[in-house]
Design a protein around this motif. Sequence first.
Motif, PDB file in Angstrom:
ATOM      1  N   GLN A 194       8.980  12.670   4.087  1.00 25.48           N
ATOM      2  CA  GLN A 194       9.738  12.486   5.325  1.00 25.48           C
ATOM      3  C   GLN A 194       9.466  13.690   6.225  1.00 25.48           C
ATOM      4  OE1 GLN A 194      11.581   9.432   5.809  1.00 25.48           O
ATOM      5  NE2 GLN A 194      10.082   9.187   4.148  1.00 25.48           N
ATOM      6  N   LEU A 195       8.645  13.478   7.237  1.00 22.13           N
ATOM      7  CA  LEU A 195       8.146  14.559   8.079  1.00 22.13           C
ATOM      8  C   LEU A 195       9.136  14.947   9.161  1.00 22.13           C
ATOM      9  CD1 LEU A 195       4.537  13.147   8.551  1.00 22.13           C
ATOM     10  CD2 LEU A 195       5.190  15.044   7.057  1.00 22.13           C
ATOM     11  N   THR A 196       9.101  16.210   9.550  1.00 24.84           N
ATOM     12  CA  THR A 196       9.844  16.719  10.704  1.00 24.84           C
ATOM     13  C   THR A 196       8.891  17.552  11.537  1.00 24.84           C
ATOM     14  OG1 THR A 196      10.529  18.799   9.659  1.00 24.84           O
ATOM     15  CG2 THR A 196      11.936  16.866   9.287  1.00 24.84           C
ATOM     16  N   ARG A 197       9.295  17.870  12.760  1.00 27.44           N
ATOM     17  CA  ARG A 197       8.474  18.711  13.622  1.00 27.44           C
ATOM     18  C   ARG A 197       8.199  20.058  12.959  1.00 27.44           C
ATOM     19  NH1 ARG A 197       4.998  17.579  16.980  1.00 27.44           N
ATOM     20  NH2 ARG A 197       6.385  16.254  18.219  1.00 27.44           N
ATOM     21  N   GLU A 198       9.154  20.567  12.225  1.00 27.16           N
ATOM     22  CA  GLU A 198       8.995  21.866  11.569  1.00 27.16           C
ATOM     23  C   GLU A 198       7.916  21.832  10.486  1.00 27.16           C
ATOM     24  OE1 GLU A 198      11.945  20.411  12.260  1.00 27.16           O
ATOM     25  OE2 GLU A 198      12.298  21.759  13.979  1.00 27.16           O
ATOM     26  N   ASP A 199       7.533  20.638  10.037  1.00 29.07           N
ATOM     27  CA  ASP A 199       6.510  20.503   8.999  1.00 29.07           C
ATOM     28  C   ASP A 199       5.087  20.544   9.558  1.00 29.07           C
ATOM     29  OD1 ASP A 199       8.356  20.106   6.876  1.00 29.07           O
ATOM     30  OD2 ASP A 199       8.599  18.023   7.496  1.00 29.07           O
ATOM     31  N   GLN A 200       4.941  20.565  10.879  1.00 29.70           N
ATOM     32  CA  GLN A 200       3.624  20.329  11.477  1.00 29.70           C
ATOM     33  C   GLN A 200       2.556  21.290  10.972  1.00 29.70           C
ATOM     34  OE1 GLN A 200       3.672  20.307  15.770  1.00 29.70           O
ATOM     35  NE2 GLN A 200       1.639  19.389  15.901  1.00 29.70           N
ATOM     36  N   VAL A 201       2.814  22.590  11.057  1.00 25.01           N
ATOM     37  CA  VAL A 201       1.806  23.568  10.640  1.00 25.01           C
ATOM     38  C   VAL A 201       1.535  23.454   9.146  1.00 25.01           C
ATOM     39  CG1 VAL A 201       1.291  26.031  10.448  1.00 25.01           C
ATOM     40  CG2 VAL A 201       2.353  25.141  12.533  1.00 25.01           C
ATOM     41  N   ARG A 202       2.553  23.154   8.371  1.00 22.87           N
ATOM     42  CA  ARG A 202       2.416  23.079   6.916  1.00 22.87           C
ATOM     43  C   ARG A 202       1.704  21.821   6.453  1.00 22.87           C
ATOM     44  NH1 ARG A 202       5.585  20.930   2.837  1.00 22.87           N
ATOM     45  NH2 ARG A 202       7.152  20.246   4.341  1.00 22.87           N
ATOM     46  N   MET A 203       1.774  20.735   7.243  1.00 23.37           N
ATOM     47  CA  MET A 203       1.316  19.442   6.749  1.00 23.37           C
ATOM     48  C   MET A 203      -0.002  18.956   7.354  1.00 23.37           C
ATOM     49  SD  MET A 203       3.376  18.385   4.421  1.00 23.37           S
ATOM     50  CE  MET A 203       2.785  16.696   4.330  1.00 23.37           C
ATOM     51  N   GLU A 204      -0.360  19.378   8.548  1.00 25.51           N
ATOM     52  CA  GLU A 204      -1.539  18.788   9.178  1.00 25.51           C
ATOM     53  C   GLU A 204      -2.803  19.166   8.416  1.00 25.51           C
ATOM     54  OE1 GLU A 204      -1.888  18.983  13.398  1.00 25.51           O
ATOM     55  OE2 GLU A 204       0.028  17.961  13.701  1.00 25.51           O
ATOM     56  N   GLN A 205      -3.691  18.188   8.280  1.00 26.14           N
ATOM     57  CA  GLN A 205      -4.909  18.372   7.485  1.00 26.14           C
ATOM     58  C   GLN A 205      -6.078  17.694   8.211  1.00 26.14           C
ATOM     59  OE1 GLN A 205      -6.402  15.660   5.741  1.00 26.14           O
ATOM     60  NE2 GLN A 205      -4.835  14.128   6.267  1.00 26.14           N
ATOM     61  N   PRO A 206      -7.301  18.207   7.990  1.00 22.45           N
ATOM     62  CA  PRO A 206      -8.432  17.814   8.850  1.00 22.45           C
ATOM     63  C   PRO A 206      -8.930  16.397   8.666  1.00 22.45           C
ATOM     64  CG  PRO A 206      -9.164  19.316   7.113  1.00 22.45           C
ATOM     65  CD  PRO A 206      -7.660  19.294   7.056  1.00 22.45           C
ATOM     66  N   GLY A 207      -8.503  15.691   7.620  1.00 23.48           N
ATOM     67  CA  GLY A 207      -8.935  14.315   7.459  1.00 23.48           C
ATOM     68  C   GLY A 207      -8.183  13.324   8.329  1.00 23.48           C
ATOM     69  N   CYS A 208      -7.085  13.738   8.909  1.00 23.75           N
ATOM     70  CA  CYS A 208      -6.221  12.855   9.710  1.00 23.75           C
ATOM     71  C   CYS A 208      -6.877  12.518  11.050  1.00 23.75           C
ATOM     72  CB  CYS A 208      -4.883  13.544   9.916  1.00 23.75           C
ATOM     73  SG  CYS A 208      -3.765  12.692  11.055  1.00 23.75           S
TER      74      CYS A 208
ATOM     75  N   ASN B 290       0.819  -1.205   0.000  1.00 17.67           N
ATOM     76  CA  ASN B 290       0.000   0.000   0.000  1.00 17.67           C
ATOM     77  C   ASN B 290       0.858   1.261   0.000  1.00 17.67           C
ATOM     78  OD1 ASN B 290      -3.113  -0.611   0.553  1.00 17.67           O
ATOM     79  ND2 ASN B 290      -1.897  -2.147   1.635  1.00 17.67           N
ATOM     80  N   ARG B 291       0.241   2.350  -0.424  1.00 19.46           N
ATOM     81  CA  ARG B 291       0.913   3.646  -0.424  1.00 19.46           C
ATOM     82  C   ARG B 291       0.797   4.247   0.975  1.00 19.46           C
ATOM     83  NH1 ARG B 291      -0.475   9.175  -2.268  1.00 19.46           N
ATOM     84  NH2 ARG B 291       1.365  10.081  -3.287  1.00 19.46           N
ATOM     85  N   VAL B 292       1.903   4.404   1.650  1.00 19.35           N
ATOM     86  CA  VAL B 292       1.907   4.966   3.004  1.00 19.35           C
ATOM     87  C   VAL B 292       1.990   6.479   2.864  1.00 19.35           C
ATOM     88  CG1 VAL B 292       3.000   4.940   5.268  1.00 19.35           C
ATOM     89  CG2 VAL B 292       3.080   2.888   3.825  1.00 19.35           C
ATOM     90  N   GLN B 293       0.958   7.188   3.349  1.00 19.15           N
ATOM     91  CA  GLN B 293       0.871   8.626   3.121  1.00 19.15           C
ATOM     92  C   GLN B 293       0.465   9.359   4.395  1.00 19.15           C
ATOM     93  OE1 GLN B 293      -2.173   9.430   0.162  1.00 19.15           O
ATOM     94  NE2 GLN B 293      -3.167   7.477   0.556  1.00 19.15           N
ATOM     95  N   CYS B 294       1.226   9.165   5.438  1.00 14.81           N
ATOM     96  CA  CYS B 294       0.952   9.802   6.725  1.00 14.81           C
ATOM     97  C   CYS B 294       1.399  11.262   6.678  1.00 14.81           C
ATOM     98  CB  CYS B 294       1.686   9.068   7.838  1.00 14.81           C
ATOM     99  SG  CYS B 294       1.396   9.759   9.490  1.00 14.81           S
ATOM    100  N   SER B 295       0.532  12.163   7.155  1.00 11.56           N
ATOM    101  CA  SER B 295       0.850  13.594   7.179  1.00 11.56           C
ATOM    102  C   SER B 295       1.027  14.130   8.585  1.00 11.56           C
ATOM    103  CB  SER B 295      -0.270  14.385   6.474  1.00 11.56           C
ATOM    104  OG  SER B 295      -1.523  14.153   7.106  1.00 11.56           O
ATOM    105  N   HIS B 296       1.047  13.247   9.570  1.00 13.90           N
ATOM    106  CA  HIS B 296       1.075  13.668  10.980  1.00 13.90           C
ATOM    107  C   HIS B 296       2.402  13.258  11.612  1.00 13.90           C
ATOM    108  CE1 HIS B 296      -0.192  13.777  15.274  1.00 13.90           C
ATOM    109  NE2 HIS B 296      -0.963  14.755  14.851  1.00 13.90           N
ATOM    110  N   PHE B 297       3.208  14.232  11.973  1.00 12.33           N
ATOM    111  CA  PHE B 297       4.547  13.925  12.459  1.00 12.33           C
ATOM    112  C   PHE B 297       4.521  13.057  13.707  1.00 12.33           C
ATOM    113  CE2 PHE B 297       8.079  14.959  15.343  1.00 12.33           C
ATOM    114  CZ  PHE B 297       9.118  14.435  14.600  1.00 12.33           C
ATOM    115  N   ASP B 298       3.596  13.320  14.620  1.00 15.32           N
ATOM    116  CA  ASP B 298       3.585  12.568  15.875  1.00 15.32           C
ATOM    117  C   ASP B 298       3.111  11.137  15.707  1.00 15.32           C
ATOM    118  OD1 ASP B 298       4.695  14.261  17.871  1.00 15.32           O
ATOM    119  OD2 ASP B 298       2.954  15.551  17.693  1.00 15.32           O
TER     120      ASP B 298
END
Length: 291
Positions: free
Chosen positions: A180-194, A156-164
């Motif tokens: 490849q997520l980092t803590r600095e990506d949090q505001v830029r990456m989090e989305q309401p479907g998660c 499967n395609r692993v597509q996690c957008s949540h750093f934690d």
Amino acid sequence: MRVLSEAEWTARRDAHTARVRAWTVPHHERKARGEKHPVLDFLFSYYSHRPSRLERWHPGPDVVLAGNAAEEYLRWPAYRQTDEGVTLDVEAFARERRHTIEFVHRLLTATASRAPRLGCFGLHEWAMVYRSDRVRHEAWPLRLGDEGTDAVVAANRVQCSHFDAFRFFTPEARPLNVVQLTREDQVRMEQPGCLHVSMDMFKWCYKLDPATPSDLMADCFELALQVRELDMRASPYDLRALGYPPVPIETAEGRAEYVRRQSAFTEAAAPLRIALIELTRTFLAPPVTSE
């Protein structure tokens, strides 16, 4: 400012305490027995808000608690005395918690601005045990065994957008994620479907404690519990003995069920997120003269 009589606010306080004790009392009982629960413990272990704090009622900003009993709130520095009663000191709270308020506002506003992305199928839990002989919930077997679990991740395609969630992936699973997520990506990456973004609204509530109205805190906690159930039913663990039938995301039917439930939680979370954003605006509005 809305003034609540002593009878009114103590009734609200008692109703809140009764509501959340439906969750905190069983947690204390399990803990006394030395019993771990892979679904329900998450809200009290991963998240750092103590059950006793969850039970404590707070009115939120712009509310005055009348009557002598309100003096108990003066034990917390966030409150002040007025001619009409005790109220949250909005300006003091804004000064002391400025950076937290600004971060929560920025994160939630950014999240709310994005369209939800569905279809991750909860693979984050699978990626946390991929090609590893260690699992997070050792008392519970993997439904498909080690090889079967690894095969689902690989197929499967692993597509996690949540750093934690991503930070708990096994080293072998991290390169499989689309980013490849980092803590600095949090505001830029989090989305309401998660799912984890919906659960985390409970965290942002208690990060603003005691300013968060307790009704909002309890609503976010209850949503987080419901989301956590789906999170673990879609996981690789076999939790049927606890009354959690699997959502088998390795099948087309299971993936469709996951997306339906994920979409419903996204809709349920939206008004709570808006309420939290409005709460942060309450504290960003007054002038802040010092850190």
